[in-house]
Design an enzyme around this catalytic site. Structure first.
Site, PDB file in Angstrom:
ATOM      1  N   SER A 142     -28.750 -41.597  34.285  1.00 44.30           N
ATOM      2  CA  SER A 142     -29.227 -40.926  35.490  1.00 44.30           C
ATOM      3  C   SER A 142     -30.419 -40.035  35.144  1.00 44.30           C
ATOM      4  CB  SER A 142     -28.084 -40.132  36.139  1.00 44.30           C
ATOM      5  OG  SER A 142     -28.415 -39.754  37.469  1.00 44.30           O
ATOM      6  N   GLU A 239     -31.504 -49.167  36.715  1.00 48.57           N
ATOM      7  CA  GLU A 239     -30.322 -49.079  37.583  1.00 48.57           C
ATOM      8  C   GLU A 239     -30.631 -48.060  38.663  1.00 48.57           C
ATOM      9  OE1 GLU A 239     -28.122 -46.322  37.942  1.00 48.57           O
ATOM     10  OE2 GLU A 239     -29.224 -45.025  36.561  1.00 48.57           O
ATOM     11  N   HIS A 308     -24.492 -46.183  37.620  1.00 46.40           N
ATOM     12  CA  HIS A 308     -23.544 -45.199  38.122  1.00 46.40           C
ATOM     13  C   HIS A 308     -22.214 -45.901  38.421  1.00 46.40           C
ATOM     14  CE1 HIS A 308     -27.265 -42.958  38.493  1.00 46.40           C
ATOM     15  NE2 HIS A 308     -26.590 -41.868  38.805  1.00 46.40           N
TER      16      HIS A 308
END
Length: 340
Positions: A142, A239, A308
């Site tokens: 992230s 992602e 995630h």
């Protein structure tokens, strides 16, 4: 003169010049060799830090329990519970915790508590020559993408895209974490149950290259900065979470117009968790990926265990890998850590 300048920019790539800076040692010498951190062993101490969003004491306690089950001890960063607006402390304090963790000889690995936002703000405050001279495992995903890419680029050190301290440390995640970071194995990563998490091949084939990537929106926000590694013949993985398809389209377009996509030799989109079509009419995510990636003529797929999600690969950023877009595999060509 104008013609020569245009020829120069065409050959080098304007975006390449804008987004890359050659890493330097403390003496101003160019750094050309990649460094690998030492592997983990039972009994080692890892450092917890909060370089981005705020964490609570209960989060630290739960994370300590998860890490202790791996046979590791935990040392907390000095400012781990600080609060400064929506950040876990002032920029200088969060950066100090990172620099101190790398200089602390008792620490073998650094695991941020969580992502959120804030890592980009502290990049100019990190001591990259210090980090290179004390190579250690640093892992996360992230917003931690920012740290992983910057340290890889400026310190020329392998970093790792994987769980943060508050992640779900289940068997799948722990298995890859241990095999790569404890055992020093050159692992082939593949979805555990392809029928449940289906690989969708965008373009078939195999490719080799340096593995680089992370969260798409975080990566896009770094374009134009001096903290990105070289993209030449790299394998790009991304992602995303909670983004409408048109936003994914916009970010991939940014990477394209910045000259990044036309340099890579392979492409992996992990998981786009809770991503929606948005307002109708809309393209599907796969259609957007096909529009951007198929013209490149490189192997590519969607659906790898990156993002995630609870089940996560541990991906070595900066390491040479081989991918197979039909099988959805990422094969490490060497160990990512030093066993010496």
């Amino acid at each position: 003169m104008l013609i020569k300048r245009r020829q120069f920019l065409a050959s080098c790539g304007l975006a390449t010049l804008a987004t890359q800076i050659s890493p330097l040692t403390a003496k101003g010498e160019l750094v050309n060799t990649i460094r690998k951190p030492s592997h983990l062993q039972v009994g080692d101490t890892v450092g917890f830090i909060s370089p981005a969003g705020i964490v609570d004491a209960k989060d630290i306690e739960a994370a300590q329990q998860s890490i202790s089950q791996l046979g590791l001890k935990v040392k907390l960063g000095k400012h781990i519970l600080d609060r400064y607006g929506y950040l876990a402390g002032k920029d200088s304090d969060r950066a100090d915790d990172i620099n101190l963790m790398f200089s602390d000889r008792t620490i073998k690995a650094i695991i941020p508590m969580r992502g959120g936002w804030g890592c980009n703000r502290i990049l100019p405050l990190l001591n990259y020559s210090l980090i290179r001279s004390h190579p250690k495992i640093i892992i996360g995903y992230s917003d931690i993408t920012t740290l992983l890419l910057a340290i890889n680029a400026r310190s020329q050190m392998i970093t790792f895209h994987g769980p943060v301290a508050t992640s779900t440390w289940n068997q799948f995640t722990v298995d890859y974490f241990k095999r790569i970071l404890f055992n020093g194995e050159a692992v082939t990563m593949q979805n555990l149950n392809p029928s449940e998490v289906r690989v969708e091949t965008i373009a078939p084939g195999k490719a080799r290259g340096k593995l680089v990537g992370g969260n798409l929106s975080v990566l896009s926000a770094m374009v134009g900065s001096p903290y990105l590694p070289s993209w030449n013949k790299s394998i790009l993985f991304v992602e995303e979470v909670g983004e409408d398809v048109y936003r994914v389209d916009r970010m991939l377009t940014q990477l394209k117009t910045a000259g990044i996509l036309n340099q890579i030799s392979g492409f992996i989109f992990g998981q786009c968790t809770n991503c929606k079509l948005g307002d109708e009419p809309s393209f599907t995510l796969i259609q957007v990926l096909q529009q951007h990636i198929l013209p490149l003529g490189i192997p590519a797929w969607y659906g790898s265990m990156i993002g995630h999600i609870k089940d996560k690969f541990t991906l070595p950023i900066g390491l040479e890998v081989e991918i197979n877009a039909e099988l959805g595999t990422i094969r490490m060509l060497e160990a990512a850590v030093s066993l010496v």
